[in-house]
Design a protein around this motif. Sequence first.
Motif, short mmCIF file in Angstrom:
data_model
loop_
_atom_site.label_atom_id
_atom_site.label_comp_id
_atom_site.label_asym_id
_atom_site.label_seq_id
_atom_site.Cartn_x
_atom_site.Cartn_y
_atom_site.Cartn_z
N ASP A 30 -23.12 -43.16 -15.29
CA ASP A 30 -22.11 -42.43 -14.53
C ASP A 30 -22.02 -40.96 -14.91
OD1 ASP A 30 -19.13 -43.82 -16.17
OD2 ASP A 30 -20.83 -42.66 -16.93
N ALA A 33 -25.91 -38.05 -10.99
CA ALA A 33 -26.04 -38.28 -9.56
C ALA A 33 -27.41 -38.92 -9.31
CB ALA A 33 -25.92 -36.98 -8.79
N SER A 52 -23.07 -38.80 -5.47
CA SER A 52 -22.51 -38.21 -6.68
C SER A 52 -22.30 -39.26 -7.75
CB SER A 52 -21.18 -37.53 -6.35
OG SER A 52 -20.23 -38.51 -5.90
N ARG A 53 -22.03 -38.81 -8.96
CA ARG A 53 -21.86 -39.77 -10.06
C ARG A 53 -20.63 -40.62 -9.87
NH1 ARG A 53 -18.61 -37.70 -14.29
NH2 ARG A 53 -18.00 -35.53 -14.03
N SER A 54 -19.64 -40.10 -9.16
CA SER A 54 -18.44 -40.89 -8.89
C SER A 54 -18.66 -41.87 -7.74
CB SER A 54 -17.28 -39.96 -8.52
OG SER A 54 -17.52 -39.35 -7.26
N THR A 56 -18.28 -41.04 -4.65
CA THR A 56 -17.39 -40.72 -3.54
C THR A 56 -17.99 -39.70 -2.57
OG1 THR A 56 -16.28 -39.00 -4.83
CG2 THR A 56 -15.32 -41.20 -4.87
N THR A 57 -19.04 -39.01 -2.99
CA THR A 57 -19.68 -38.01 -2.13
C THR A 57 -21.12 -38.38 -1.89
OG1 THR A 57 -18.27 -36.34 -3.18
CG2 THR A 57 -20.08 -35.56 -1.81
N THR A 58 -21.51 -38.35 -0.63
CA THR A 58 -22.87 -38.69 -0.26
C THR A 58 -23.45 -37.64 0.68
OG1 THR A 58 -22.10 -40.04 1.59
CG2 THR A 58 -22.50 -41.18 -0.50
N PRO A 106 -16.95 -34.63 -10.64
CA PRO A 106 -17.46 -35.99 -10.38
C PRO A 106 -18.00 -36.21 -8.98
CG PRO A 106 -15.06 -35.97 -10.44
CD PRO A 106 -15.51 -34.62 -10.91
N ASN A 107 -17.64 -35.32 -8.07
CA ASN A 107 -18.09 -35.48 -6.69
C ASN A 107 -19.27 -34.58 -6.33
OD1 ASN A 107 -15.97 -37.30 -6.30
ND2 ASN A 107 -14.56 -35.65 -5.75
N TYR A 108 -19.84 -33.94 -7.32
CA TYR A 108 -20.97 -33.05 -7.09
C TYR A 108 -22.26 -33.86 -6.98
CZ TYR A 108 -24.61 -29.59 -7.99
OH TYR A 108 -25.73 -28.81 -7.91
N TYR A 109 -23.13 -33.46 -6.08
CA TYR A 109 -24.48 -34.02 -6.06
C TYR A 109 -25.46 -32.85 -6.01
CZ TYR A 109 -24.06 -33.31 -1.00
OH TYR A 109 -23.85 -32.76 0.24
#
Length: 129
Positions: A30, A33, A52-54, A56-58, A106-109
């Motif tokens: 976690d 990404a 993303s690692r969380s 939540t973002t794709t 956490p929402n960065y990819y």
Amino acid sequence: QLQLVESGGGLVQIGGSLRLTCATSGFTFDHYAIGWFRKAPGGEREGVSSISRSGTTTWYADSVRGRFTISRDNAKNEVTLQMNSLKSEDTAVYYCAAGYTNHRGPNYYPVSRDEYTVWGQGTQVTVSI
């Protein structure tokens, strides 16, 4: 040892579905990404989807948006790529890759392929008539 292993590839007819899995080990899952890439015969490696690692973002390439779905299970340390309505142009070797993003939100990819530093060996997907 950081390791990514893809599975789930194979031969499928046009319009069919496949589910690819990227199993990981050797790192704190976690904190990373995950991206899926593919390379068709005679083509260059291209990005397909990222998460993303969380989780939540794709992101999806235009060519697969609406047909492919990426998801991750941080408890199992794996990412899946559900591929529906497959087309002949989806034929390629599919790779998953990990990019360290724990120093970002956490929402960065990753937006650049260079940000992915750990790669799997790939799994072949062949879509035929």
